[in-house]
Design a protein around this motif. Structure first.
Motif, PDB file in Angstrom:
ATOM      1  N   ASP A  55      -9.019   3.414   1.654  1.00 54.16           N
ATOM      2  CA  ASP A  55      -9.417   3.171   3.055  1.00 54.16           C
ATOM      3  C   ASP A  55      -8.282   3.556   4.013  1.00 54.16           C
ATOM      4  OD1 ASP A  55     -11.769   2.109   2.104  1.00 54.16           O
ATOM      5  OD2 ASP A  55     -11.213   0.012   2.433  1.00 54.16           O
ATOM      6  N   ALA A  56      -7.068   3.140   3.660  1.00 56.51           N
ATOM      7  CA  ALA A  56      -5.915   3.382   4.542  1.00 56.51           C
ATOM      8  C   ALA A  56      -5.633   4.878   4.683  1.00 56.51           C
ATOM      9  CB  ALA A  56      -4.687   2.645   4.011  1.00 56.51           C
ATOM     10  N   PHE A  75      -8.022  10.024  -0.597  1.00 55.93           N
ATOM     11  CA  PHE A  75      -8.884   8.849  -0.384  1.00 55.93           C
ATOM     12  C   PHE A  75     -10.079   8.920  -1.335  1.00 55.93           C
ATOM     13  CE2 PHE A  75     -13.000   9.131   1.999  1.00 55.93           C
ATOM     14  CZ  PHE A  75     -13.461   7.839   1.810  1.00 55.93           C
ATOM     15  N   ILE A 101      -4.688 -10.418   0.766  1.00 56.68           N
ATOM     16  CA  ILE A 101      -4.719 -10.372  -0.703  1.00 56.68           C
ATOM     17  C   ILE A 101      -3.352 -10.736  -1.280  1.00 56.68           C
ATOM     18  CG2 ILE A 101      -4.868  -8.783  -2.673  1.00 56.68           C
ATOM     19  CD1 ILE A 101      -7.140  -7.370  -1.232  1.00 56.68           C
ATOM     20  N   PHE A 157     -17.646   3.810   7.752  1.00 58.19           N
ATOM     21  CA  PHE A 157     -16.374   4.128   8.421  1.00 58.19           C
ATOM     22  C   PHE A 157     -16.426   5.554   8.973  1.00 58.19           C
ATOM     23  CE2 PHE A 157     -11.474   4.465   7.527  1.00 58.19           C
ATOM     24  CZ  PHE A 157     -11.239   4.614   8.871  1.00 58.19           C
ATOM     25  N   HIS A 190     -16.291  -3.841   1.947  1.00 55.87           N
ATOM     26  CA  HIS A 190     -15.152  -3.700   1.024  1.00 55.87           C
ATOM     27  C   HIS A 190     -14.481  -5.045   0.759  1.00 55.87           C
ATOM     28  CE1 HIS A 190     -14.451   0.940   1.369  1.00 55.87           C
ATOM     29  NE2 HIS A 190     -15.663   0.618   1.008  1.00 55.87           N
ATOM     30  N   MET A 225       0.821  -1.221   0.000  1.00 53.86           N
ATOM     31  CA  MET A 225       0.000   0.000   0.000  1.00 53.86           C
ATOM     32  C   MET A 225       0.851   1.266   0.000  1.00 53.86           C
ATOM     33  SD  MET A 225      -3.247  -0.962   2.433  1.00 53.86           S
ATOM     34  CE  MET A 225      -2.272  -1.404   3.877  1.00 53.86           C
ATOM     35  N   PHE A 232     -18.095  -1.891   7.633  1.00 59.43           N
ATOM     36  CA  PHE A 232     -17.342  -1.208   6.564  1.00 59.43           C
ATOM     37  C   PHE A 232     -16.356  -2.200   5.942  1.00 59.43           C
ATOM     38  CE2 PHE A 232     -12.823   0.215   7.143  1.00 59.43           C
ATOM     39  CZ  PHE A 232     -12.553   0.652   5.848  1.00 59.43           C
ATOM     40  N   MET A 290     -13.672  -6.920  -2.790  1.00 59.10           N
ATOM     41  CA  MET A 290     -12.296  -7.236  -3.207  1.00 59.10           C
ATOM     42  C   MET A 290     -12.107  -8.738  -3.416  1.00 59.10           C
ATOM     43  SD  MET A 290      -9.835  -4.745  -0.937  1.00 59.10           S
ATOM     44  CE  MET A 290     -10.835  -4.133   0.397  1.00 59.10           C
ATOM     45  N   ILE A 321      -9.220   0.429  -3.621  1.00 60.64           N
ATOM     46  CA  ILE A 321     -10.132   0.428  -2.471  1.00 60.64           C
ATOM     47  C   ILE A 321      -9.322   0.467  -1.167  1.00 60.64           C
ATOM     48  CG2 ILE A 321     -11.865  -0.910  -1.206  1.00 60.64           C
ATOM     49  CD1 ILE A 321     -12.750  -2.093  -3.913  1.00 60.64           C
ATOM     50  N   LEU A 322      -8.378  -0.470  -1.055  1.00 57.39           N
ATOM     51  CA  LEU A 322      -7.583  -0.618   0.175  1.00 57.39           C
ATOM     52  C   LEU A 322      -6.801   0.636   0.533  1.00 57.39           C
ATOM     53  CD1 LEU A 322      -5.711  -4.026   0.125  1.00 57.39           C
ATOM     54  CD2 LEU A 322      -7.229  -3.158   1.906  1.00 57.39           C
ATOM     55  N   ILE A 336     -18.563   0.195  -2.268  1.00 57.78           N
ATOM     56  CA  ILE A 336     -17.460   1.088  -1.895  1.00 57.78           C
ATOM     57  C   ILE A 336     -17.996   2.268  -1.085  1.00 57.78           C
ATOM     58  CG2 ILE A 336     -15.670   2.648  -2.780  1.00 57.78           C
ATOM     59  CD1 ILE A 336     -15.474   0.809  -5.241  1.00 57.78           C
ATOM     60  N   ALA A 361      -8.695  -3.648  -6.243  1.00 58.66           N
ATOM     61  CA  ALA A 361      -8.555  -3.943  -4.812  1.00 58.66           C
ATOM     62  C   ALA A 361      -7.593  -2.958  -4.147  1.00 58.66           C
ATOM     63  CB  ALA A 361      -8.084  -5.381  -4.596  1.00 58.66           C
ATOM     64  N   ARG A 405      -6.716   0.732  10.903  1.00 61.00           N
ATOM     65  CA  ARG A 405      -5.545   0.659  10.019  1.00 61.00           C
ATOM     66  C   ARG A 405      -4.957  -0.752  10.019  1.00 61.00           C
ATOM     67  NH1 ARG A 405      -1.346   2.138   8.468  1.00 61.00           N
ATOM     68  NH2 ARG A 405      -0.344   3.295  10.163  1.00 61.00           N
ATOM     69  N   ILE A 430      -7.026  -2.961   7.881  1.00 68.14           N
ATOM     70  CA  ILE A 430      -6.746  -2.735   6.458  1.00 68.14           C
ATOM     71  C   ILE A 430      -5.413  -3.395   6.085  1.00 68.14           C
ATOM     72  CG2 ILE A 430      -6.280  -0.957   4.712  1.00 68.14           C
ATOM     73  CD1 ILE A 430      -8.164   0.900   6.474  1.00 68.14           C
ATOM     74  N   ALA A 482     -20.040   0.055  -6.922  1.00 68.12           N
ATOM     75  CA  ALA A 482     -19.934   1.447  -6.458  1.00 68.12           C
ATOM     76  C   ALA A 482     -20.631   1.626  -5.115  1.00 68.12           C
ATOM     77  CB  ALA A 482     -20.514   2.404  -7.507  1.00 68.12           C
ATOM     78  N   HIS A 507     -11.095   6.318  -4.627  1.00 66.24           N
ATOM     79  CA  HIS A 507     -12.363   5.593  -4.732  1.00 66.24           C
ATOM     80  C   HIS A 507     -13.223   6.108  -5.886  1.00 66.24           C
ATOM     81  CE1 HIS A 507     -12.450   3.646  -0.440  1.00 66.24           C
ATOM     82  NE2 HIS A 507     -11.371   3.364  -1.134  1.00 66.24           N
ATOM     83  N   LEU A 518     -12.168   4.914  -9.330  1.00 66.34           N
ATOM     84  CA  LEU A 518     -12.575   3.518  -9.553  1.00 66.34           C
ATOM     85  C   LEU A 518     -14.073   3.446  -9.862  1.00 66.34           C
ATOM     86  CD1 LEU A 518     -12.168   0.447  -9.489  1.00 66.34           C
ATOM     87  CD2 LEU A 518     -12.364   0.534  -6.996  1.00 66.34           C
ATOM     88  N   MET A 519     -14.889   4.107  -9.021  1.00 68.94           N
ATOM     89  CA  MET A 519     -16.347   4.056  -9.227  1.00 68.94           C
ATOM     90  C   MET A 519     -16.746   4.651 -10.571  1.00 68.94           C
ATOM     91  SD  MET A 519     -18.028   5.012  -5.532  1.00 68.94           S
ATOM     92  CE  MET A 519     -16.727   5.724  -4.544  1.00 68.94           C
TER      93      MET A 519
END
Lengths: 373, 373
Positions: free
Chosen positions: A150-151, A116, B190, B153, B120, A58, B116, B124, A146-147, B146, A143, B180, B183, B143, A120, A123-124
């Motif tokens: 989120d982070a 963030f 993954i 969250f 996600h 990440m 949340f 994924m 998204i990840l 996500i 993936a 965190r 995540i 969408a 997202h 992607l959407m």
């Protein structure tokens, strides 16, 4: 709200590449450039240290997104965006009589939330390009988009809350509320894509959520970290909210008439995505023959597949842009940017702050409406 | 850490449906059921009020995810999950000498973060079923999965921070750190899917992040909201972390040998996804003929497409499960659940708390390792 487009048609030719500046205040470009640069200088090291906390891969994916490395992992000095938000967060601290450094954790947190949402949203929305480069989902897969998004969101809260102060708690709460509005705005944006008609009011509400809320937070967060009371923070947010709406109106103009070399997006970008942006909804709200012709064409377009739209010639997009302009959508959006700009500036009169700080907030607002990228 | 599987092969037949309980403490099922029910009773109204704040259609999508409505929008009383986390958050407040109600905002915030991550992760991982129903991305599209995940969250932080207390700031900070880690754990999960070999240590680290961290936070958050100091909170988190690892070890057993009617997942669920879960990595780490045969088969499987794996017969999955068991992976994971359970209980001795609260935390830990869903 009523649109002022009904009785007026534009006489401009509306060629792409023509400047879209809705206002031409005599802005102090040098001072704004210095301000944005200071924001970058102070925020970037803290931002990079924050991103370094992320577990592999990440950290690498985030570094690519911010433009610090290329897709192959080599160091790069990519375009990290205009950095308006960090500049605002530092000025925000100064508006509360504190040194700009007090605003740094706020600048970093807001920038993390902004990015963030970009990860997202790209992607959407299926957007393949951002800041002249392939988007994260395109390079590293959905993936990771998204990840890492989120982070970055979690990291934003972490950066603020580890200050451990009451002010940090208040700042985080404001940031959280802004983030929820930002998510609401994206939800509205997506739902509007599937609707035949969107009103100007609905579009402005969506843009206020999607762009206004986080810019508002950028303008209050430094002050809150510096101990400002809620009244002061609320007024600063009002300035930021309307600045955001002015910013977005210009973005909507650039999304149709912007120069791809400057914006880093495709020509007629928003038309390719059939976005119901301000110029489009304002044009459709007008009562003139161009608006009627436009409505017919867009209704027919709505029945076409994405591939069919992608196959349109430059001329087909240009004719739609010309109709939007003829119906008055371009001019109305320019005026709207000016109106929001004026409302933003007016809010600054309601709060005491050092005169040079006020001058810089005004200069930044001027810059936002005349920018070409 | 060394695995204890090397010299031992299991003699069990390993049929699916056979109980996977790794331990059989004489648990007070009635008391645990009452505890989980109390958690649901106190947390659900606040959770529903929080979800009602979401802009449409996110409120509806979230209500579907929580099992409050069906895919057509009709009221439902779906399976909202085991609700272990809310029960823990309320006990957490009581561990600090406060009434359970003090833990409610913490219970709701932790449940929001948990959901949340489910929204996600299901997207994924491409998981189509959860709690006996189609997952959100399957019903409402990627969408919405996500967006609603993001919104839950943000809502988690909002619920805590609007308490406006110093304790709420501390609780949010702990929740953010846990999120965190969660995540990080998903990122590791993954990345492990694309690797040929994962060690038992790596698997435990991943599961500690993915499951341990948030359960740990559930056990400290009520106490922190009730004014507990950091030392107390840290010890409670230690209990929760090891409880999480015990929980996950059982989950990994259920993921292979669980009864689909109880788990709501497909037969051999984790084998279908080629998950490198604890029984698999422990089996591969063993030094025996079954482990060698398993390694050969899984290496060949790794080269197959997802469709080819999906076309496996029940017998093909059953033979892989039998090899994992023969190599000792099932027994080692059962023992690991017991070890983590014991470590969790031991942590409770380091902190003063009312005896009935301690007894309930022990009962909950017992329940976690004997559950069949």
């Amino acid at each position: 709200m009523t649109t002022s487009t009904s009785a007026r048609t534009s006489t401009s030719t509306g060629n792409r590449g023509e400047t879209v500046n809705p206002a031409s205040p005599a802005i102090d470009t040098e001072s704004v450039t210095a301000l944005l640069e200071r924001g970058r200088q102070l925020a970037t090291p803290v931002l990079r240290a924050a991103v370094d906390r992320l577990a592999p891969p990440m950290d690498t994916v985030a570094a690519y997104h911010f433009g610090w490395i290329d897709a192959a992992g080599r160091p790069a000095s990519g375009d990290g965006g205009k950095a308006v938000r960090p500049a605002l967060a530092l000025l925000s601290a100064q508006a509360a009589g504190q040194p700009p450094e007090v605003g740094v954790p706020g600048a970093v947190a807001v920038e993390l939330v902004h990015n963030f949402s970009l990860l997202h949203d790209d992607l959407m929305d299926g957007d393949e390009q951002r800041r002249h480069r392939d988007t994260v989902w395109k390079v590293h897969g959905p993936a990771q988009a998204i990840l890492v998004g989120d982070a970055l969101f979690a990291l934003a809260n972490e950066i603020l809350l580890e200050l451990g102060t009451v002010e940090a708690g208040r700042a985080t709460r404001r940031l959280t509320v802004a983030t929820r509005k930002l998510i609401d705005g994206q939800a509205q944006d997506i739902s509007y894509e599937h609707r035949e008609r969107v009103t100007v009011e609905e579009c402005l509400e969506m843009e206020g959520n999607k762009t206004g809320a986080l810019l508002a937070c950028a303008v209050s967060i430094g002050a809150v970290l510096g101990g400002a009371d809620d009244r002061t923070a609320d007024i600063l947010e009002r300035y930021g909210y309307h600045l955001g709406l002015a910013f977005q109106a210009v973005d909507d103009l650039l999304g149709i008439w912007g120069d791809p070399d400057a914006t880093g997006k495709q020509t007629w970008s928003d038309l390719r995505q059939r976005k119901k942006s301000l110029p489009v909804v304002a044009a459709l709200a007008a009562d003139n023959p161009a608006a009627e012709r436009l409505a017919g064409i867009l209704a027919a377009d709505a029945k076409k597949s994405e591939d069919e739209i992608a196959d349109f010639t430059e001329e087909e997009f240009a004719s739609r842009a010309a109709l939007i302009e003829e119906a008055g959508g371009r001019e109305w959006t320019s005026q709207e940017a000016r109106r929001q700009h004026a409302t933003a500036i007016a809010a600054l009169d309601e709060v005491d702050m050092p005169a040079p700080v006020r001058a810089q907030l005004v200069a930044l607002a001027d810059f936002v409406v005349v920018r070409e990228r």
